[in-house]
Design an enzyme around this catalytic site. Sequence first.
Site, mmCIF file in Angstrom:
data_model
loop_
_atom_site.group_PDB
_atom_site.id
_atom_site.type_symbol
_atom_site.label_atom_id
_atom_site.label_comp_id
_atom_site.label_asym_id
_atom_site.label_seq_id
_atom_site.Cartn_x
_atom_site.Cartn_y
_atom_site.Cartn_z
ATOM 1 N N ILE A 128 0.916 -1.297 0.164
ATOM 2 C CA ILE A 128 -0.126 -0.281 -0.021
ATOM 3 C C ILE A 128 0.788 1.216 0.059
ATOM 4 C CG2 ILE A 128 -0.222 -0.024 2.411
ATOM 5 C CD1 ILE A 128 -3.034 1.345 2.336
ATOM 6 N N SER A 129 0.652 2.016 -0.904
ATOM 7 C CA SER A 129 1.628 3.338 -1.168
ATOM 8 C C SER A 129 1.588 4.085 0.034
ATOM 9 C CB SER A 129 0.942 4.273 -2.125
ATOM 10 O OG SER A 129 1.351 3.447 -3.611
#
Length: 285
Positions: A128-129
């Site tokens: 997940i960024s």
Amino acid sequence: MTRRPPWMATLPPTVGGGTPSRSRPGGAAGQPGTTRPAAPRPDAAPANRGPGGAARTVASPLPAPSGLGLASDRARANMVDLLARAGVRDPQVLDALMQVPRHQFVEPALASRAYEDVALPIGHGQTISKPSTVARMIELASAHLPRARRAAAKALEVGTGCGYQAAVMARVYGEVVSIERVRGLHEQARANLRSLRLPNLRLAFGDGHQGVAQGAPYDSIVVAAAGEAVPEPLLHQMRVGGRLVAPVASGGRQALHLVERVSSDEWQLTVLDAVRFVPLRTGTT
């Protein structure tokens, strides 16, 4: 027959500092648009280039959230305030980040880190960024749209992952389509998003290189993985006047690319910050 813009195949060897270049599909082969070299900057604290807006008051650091209840709400508010101080200026993007509970998109064991500005593993070799990266990309992709127009605007995300960025985009745009090539992540995102009840968000399973032609044209396209070039189908799924933001890998380094479609056969490229993303792969799995 559509021809590739030359800069898609031949990228500048040095990460640029934001100098735009133009290219037409019918241009001479091997003549990419030029960019002025500049030292790359880390993506941990990206400079703001989005539309104007007042920064929020920054709260003092809070304890790590439990992932539930008031603790996560306060930590999320603190995260948004810190992002505003770091340069995110678009009020709608900040509001969207405040509305989406990031702790619901990470594994329970990592919930205490959900509101730190870090990328976290989500399985299948993906992450997940960082919240700052999500904010930066959406702010760039939507900067050409006044807030009054966003309710009718359509956006495409390539690389759904766990669904977090898609949920944030759904709070900014009137309609969002998000495509994922890994079946396990596609199902995981669907489960993560179910409780948020976002009627304007549609998930698709397929090869992101091909985009989702059925939903085109798009006012904004955000690519959440780094390829060696911007996939050509995505260029032609952009609305004239639209924007695409994607990390592109070249020479062992990655840089964020901003592409603007200025006419039916002309795109403008601006090379921005140094970044780090997972690879953009073809096919499905």
